[in-house]
Structures are given as structure tokens and as C-alpha cells.
Write a protein that holds these residues in place. Structure first.
Motif, PDB file in Angstrom:
ATOM      1  N   ASP A   1      25.108  12.638  26.997  1.00  0.00           N
ATOM      2  CA  ASP A   1      26.147  11.676  26.645  1.00  0.00           C
ATOM      3  C   ASP A   1      27.363  12.367  26.045  1.00  0.00           C
ATOM      4  N   GLU A   2      28.541  11.820  26.328  1.00  0.00           N
ATOM      5  CA  GLU A   2      29.767  12.363  25.752  1.00  0.00           C
ATOM      6  C   GLU A   2      29.836  12.059  24.261  1.00  0.00           C
ATOM      7  N   VAL A   3      30.285  13.037  23.484  1.00  0.00           N
ATOM      8  CA  VAL A   3      30.500  12.853  22.046  1.00  0.00           C
ATOM      9  C   VAL A   3      31.916  12.347  21.799  1.00  0.00           C
ATOM     10  N   TYR A   4      32.862  12.785  22.621  1.00  0.00           N
ATOM     11  CA  TYR A   4      34.262  12.360  22.511  1.00  0.00           C
ATOM     12  C   TYR A   4      34.774  11.880  23.863  1.00  0.00           C
ATOM     13  N   ARG A   5      35.681  10.902  23.826  1.00  0.00           N
ATOM     14  CA  ARG A   5      36.494  10.576  24.985  1.00  0.00           C
ATOM     15  C   ARG A   5      37.790  11.373  24.835  1.00  0.00           C
ATOM     16  N   VAL A   6      38.219  12.014  25.905  1.00  0.00           N
ATOM     17  CA  VAL A   6      39.357  12.930  25.840  1.00  0.00           C
ATOM     18  C   VAL A   6      40.494  12.407  26.702  1.00  0.00           C
ATOM     19  N   TYR A   7      41.688  12.410  26.126  1.00  0.00           N
ATOM     20  CA  TYR A   7      42.888  11.928  26.818  1.00  0.00           C
ATOM     21  C   TYR A   7      43.965  13.000  26.752  1.00  0.00           C
ATOM     22  N   GLN A   8      44.794  13.042  27.768  1.00  0.00           N
ATOM     23  CA  GLN A   8      45.903  13.998  27.842  1.00  0.00           C
ATOM     24  C   GLN A   8      47.204  13.242  28.017  1.00  0.00           C
ATOM     25  N   ASP A   9      48.222  13.642  27.271  1.00  0.00           N
ATOM     26  CA  ASP A   9      49.515  12.965  27.373  1.00  0.00           C
ATOM     27  C   ASP A   9      50.623  13.995  27.212  1.00  0.00           C
ATOM     28  N   GLU A  10      51.638  13.901  28.062  1.00  0.00           N
ATOM     29  CA  GLU A  10      52.834  14.722  27.886  1.00  0.00           C
ATOM     30  C   GLU A  10      53.891  13.864  27.209  1.00  0.00           C
TER      31      GLU A  10
ATOM     32  N   THR B   1      39.451   3.023  25.317  1.00  0.00           N
ATOM     33  CA  THR B   1      40.601   2.237  25.801  1.00  0.00           C
ATOM     34  C   THR B   1      41.959   2.778  25.367  1.00  0.00           C
ATOM     35  N   TRP B   2      42.031   4.016  24.916  1.00  0.00           N
ATOM     36  CA  TRP B   2      43.312   4.592  24.494  1.00  0.00           C
ATOM     37  C   TRP B   2      44.261   4.686  25.688  1.00  0.00           C
ATOM     38  N   GLU B   3      45.466   4.155  25.533  1.00  0.00           N
ATOM     39  CA  GLU B   3      46.455   4.181  26.624  1.00  0.00           C
ATOM     40  C   GLU B   3      47.701   4.964  26.259  1.00  0.00           C
ATOM     41  N   GLY B   4      47.690   5.667  25.152  1.00  0.00           N
ATOM     42  CA  GLY B   4      48.841   6.477  24.777  1.00  0.00           C
ATOM     43  C   GLY B   4      49.809   5.715  23.892  1.00  0.00           C
ATOM     44  N   ILE B   5      50.968   6.315  23.653  1.00  0.00           N
ATOM     45  CA  ILE B   5      51.961   5.742  22.747  1.00  0.00           C
ATOM     46  C   ILE B   5      53.141   5.187  23.533  1.00  0.00           C
ATOM     47  N   GLN B   6      53.881   4.298  22.900  1.00  0.00           N
ATOM     48  CA  GLN B   6      55.086   3.740  23.501  1.00  0.00           C
ATOM     49  C   GLN B   6      56.234   4.750  23.438  1.00  0.00           C
ATOM     50  N   ARG B   7      57.165   4.668  24.371  1.00  0.00           N
ATOM     51  CA  ARG B   7      58.379   5.483  24.388  1.00  0.00           C
ATOM     52  C   ARG B   7      59.573   4.552  24.171  1.00  0.00           C
TER      53      ARG B   7
END
Length: 392
Positions: free
Chosen positions: A172-181, A210-216
């Protein structure tokens, strides 16, 4: 957002404190700030003495991260591990050696994650990390974050062999990983500064899936609309309107006049906006001026590919440079084409450091400290967004 409890953090590769200040504003209290380079560690300690609410001098650990595991293991529960592993192995200006570069500190950073298992991890790096040639290693970094329990067998295990074991033994995954530029200018920072962020959220934390990143909330097009369609920008600065936009912007302005700009989005912040209340650089630093490190630097000149940052756009990326001072990126250019160097204070303001945050040491060193930093507002916005999303 009304911040609740103070969360605890460990800052790795802390540099001069850009990410640390931003995360502090987001409600994270630093138990340790690890920085091996003396000019940067000196900045951290100096400002800790000036502002005890930031962090304490003895929390600054001036050591290689790989020598701090035992000390960091004594930290209490930590909700955040953050930092920017040295980017030279992956930068376009560097040697491009990537994972084979001795300066690659991702293994050390992930070892701290294994040790502390925080709820949140935030790592920053240059866009060069996403080049196709580095894609396998970036996948390896992400998989290590997802499965930190599958550690290397020893220091001699090849990273590719370790990666194969992670993928075969993962569980099982311990972390969910997201990438954002993120381009700092899109957050209102007076600088076009693109950086890659890896955000890892522990799977037992609310919102991990459900992380979708930050607003610009800021846009180049809105700035150009204010300058060349409504002309409100020039009126606000009490300046005559130039006859026409620079040639390289003419096509963009024509398109904006035709299609307009979205509602609810603000203009990019320009150098002129950011420095509007800053006095002219001093010949010699006066006592108690309120503007430390604001001494004029003579000798600015234009040369190929280094023409300075136009005053009515965000600054080009503030860089550390090979010897601590970058070329044209450290200059501003007036409408008439004249150029001058940004002072240390102005470069720090462009990066978002507070007006009274001081940079002791020679300019070549402290400009390196500033150029290597994470823009303060980017870290603050990211930290607050993560807290709002997860409810931490």
C-alpha cells in the motif's frame, strides 16, 4: 483562512529562508532548519536573533543533511518536511548530470522522510528535473515517496535496482504524490520564476486522494490589457503612455484586444509595482534607514542575452549565478533603455523577503543566497492551500 494549531516542520536545504518564512506564515513552526552553506546559515541565524518569532539560532543546523539524521530523529512529531534539494544536477545552467551528480540530495531528503514520516512533504526543484532524460529518476523519486518503507539495501545498491524492488515489493502507498509547475508571477510575485513542486500527502490525512493544486490568481494577459488596452497601468503610476508596446509583445496585445481577458483575474505584478515605495539606492548605507542592504552597485551593462529586466514587467528569474551574482537577470531596464543593477534589498524584495530581513555578508555571497531561495509567497500560498485542503 483562520489558522488553527501551530504545526511542526523540519526545513531541509533551508538556504536563506525563503520557503521557511513562507511556511512560517502558513502556520508551520520550525523545529530544525538544515543548511550546510555558511553564508546562508549565517543569514538564518542573524535573522533569528533579530526576530525570535521566526525560529531560534540554535535550530539552524549548519551541516550536510546526511550528517543530521540522528539529531533530526530527536525532533518531536513533525507534520511537514520541506525544502529544495540542490538543483544544479537538474538545472539547464548546470552540468545536467542528474542522479549521478554528487550534489544530488534527493536520497538524503527522502531519508529524512523515512525517518520522520510527516503528514506532508514539499520538495522544490528546477523545471529541468522534468526533462525526458531525467524522467526515470523522477519516477524513482516519486515512488520512494509513495513507498518510503522500502529502503535501499545499502549505499552501494544502484538506484535502478532499488526502484525495481520498490515496484515489486511496494504494498500500500504511504503517500499520495503530486507534481505541479508553478510560475511565481501567477501568484503575484514580481518575478517570472518557474519551479517544480513535489507535494506528498500521507494517505491517512484527509484529502490525500483529491489534491488539485493551487489557484493562479494573476495573469500576464491582464497586465498587458491594463497597459495597452485600458492604459490604466500608466495612469496609476502617473506616467505618459508609451506610443506602442514593445515589438515582442505586439502580437499578444493584438490578440488580447480581440478576445479580452477573463474576469476575476488580476494583473501580474511588475518591478515598477514592487519597487514603487523603495527609495533610490544609497551610495553608502545610512544608519537606521529602514532599508538594509540597499546600496547602489555600479557598472551595470548590457551584453548578449543579458539585457536586464524591463521595469514594467515582472523581473526575470533572480538567479544565484556561478559566483553568486547573476548577469542581466540582476539588472532592471528603464523605458529609455538605461540599466542598473538591482540592489541586494531590491532582489530580496522581488523574492518576497520582508523589508527588514537582513543579509549579512559580501554581495557575491548574499545574492547567491537570495537567488537560490524559494519565493516566499509561493511557499506561503502552497502551505496555506495544503492546510485548507487537508484540515491540518
Amino acid at each position: 483562512m483562520t489558522l488553527g494549531r501551530q504545526l511542526q516542520s523540519v526545513e531541509l536545504f533551508a538556504g536563506g529562508g525563503g520557503m521557511a518564512i513562507g511556511m512560517r506564515r502558513a502556520g508551520f513552526e520550525h523545529q530544525a532548519l538544515v543548511e550546510w552553506w555558511n553564508p546562508a546559515a549565517r543569514v538564518l541565524r542573524h535573522n533569528a536573533e533579530l526576530k525570535p518569532e521566526l525560529w531560534k539560532p540554535d535550530q539552524v543546523i549548519e551541516q550536510d543533511v546526511r550528517l543530521t539524521y540522528e539529531r533530526l530523529s530527536q525532533c518531536g512529531p513533525v507534520q511537514l518536511v520541506a525544502g529544495g534539494p540542490p538543483c544544479q544536477p537538474f538545472s539547464f545552467a548546470g552540468a545536467h548530470a542528474g542522479h549521478s551528480d554528487v550534489r544530488n540530495m534527493f536520497p538524503a531528503a527522502i531519508e529524512v522522510v523515512r525517518l520522520l514520516r510527516p503528514e506532508i512533504v514539499v520538495f522544490e526543484n528546477v523545471p529541468g528535473l522534468t526533462r525526458p532524460s531525467f524522467a526515470p529518476y523522477l519516477d524513482y523519486v516519486k515512488d520512494q515517496l509513495r513507498h518510503p518503507h522500502v529502503a535501499p539495501i545499502d549505499a552501494d545498491e544502484l538506484w535502478s535496482d532499488h526502484h525495481s524492488r520498490i515496484r515489486s515489493e511496494n504494498g500500500d502507498e504511504v503517500y499520495r504524490v503530486y507534481q505541479d509547475e508553478i510560475n511565481a508571477a501567477d501568484l503575484g510575485v514580481p518575478q517570472t520564476r518557474r519551479r517544480i513542486f513535489l507535494i506528498a500527502i500521507r494517505t491517512d490525512v484527509a484529502g490525500a486522494d483529491t489534491w488539485e493544486g493551487i489557484q493562479r490568481p494573476h495573469s500576464r494577459d491582464v497586465l498587458l490589457h491594463d497597459q495597452w488596452v485600458t492604459k490604466a497601468y500608466w495612469e496609476r503610476h502617473d506616467l505618459p503612455v508609451p506610443e506602442a508596446p514593445p515589438q515582442q509583445l505586439a502580437g499578444l496585445v493584438k490578440r488580447i484586444k480581440r478576445v479580452g481577458v477573463p474576469a476575476g483575474i488580476r494583473a501580474w505584478t511588475t518591478l515598477r509595482d514592487a519597487l514603487a515605495d523603495v527609495p533610490e539606492p544609497y551610495v553608502a548605507q545610512p544608519e537606521d534607514s529602514g532599508w538594509p542592504n540597499h546600496v547602489a552597485i555600479p557598472g551595470a551593462r548590457v551584453y548578449p542575452k543579458h539585457t536586464g529586466s524591463p521595469l514594467d514587467l515582472p523581473s526575470k528569474t533572480i538567479k544565484a549565478g556561478v559566483h553568486g551574482v547573476s548577469g542581466g537577470e540582476a539588472m532592471l531596464r528603464e523605458l529609455d533603455g538605461t540599466v542598473r543593477y538591482l540592489t541586494v534589498r531590491e532582489a530580496a524584495l522581488v523574492q518576497g523577503f520582508p523589508q527588514d530581513y537582513e543579509f549579512p555578508g559580501p554581495r557575491s555571497r548574499v545574492m547567491g543566497v537570495i537567488g537560490n531561495a524559494v519565493a516566499v509567497k509561493v511557499a506561503e500560498v502552497l502551505g496555506i492551500a495544503i492546510r485548507e485542503h487537508t484540515g491540518l
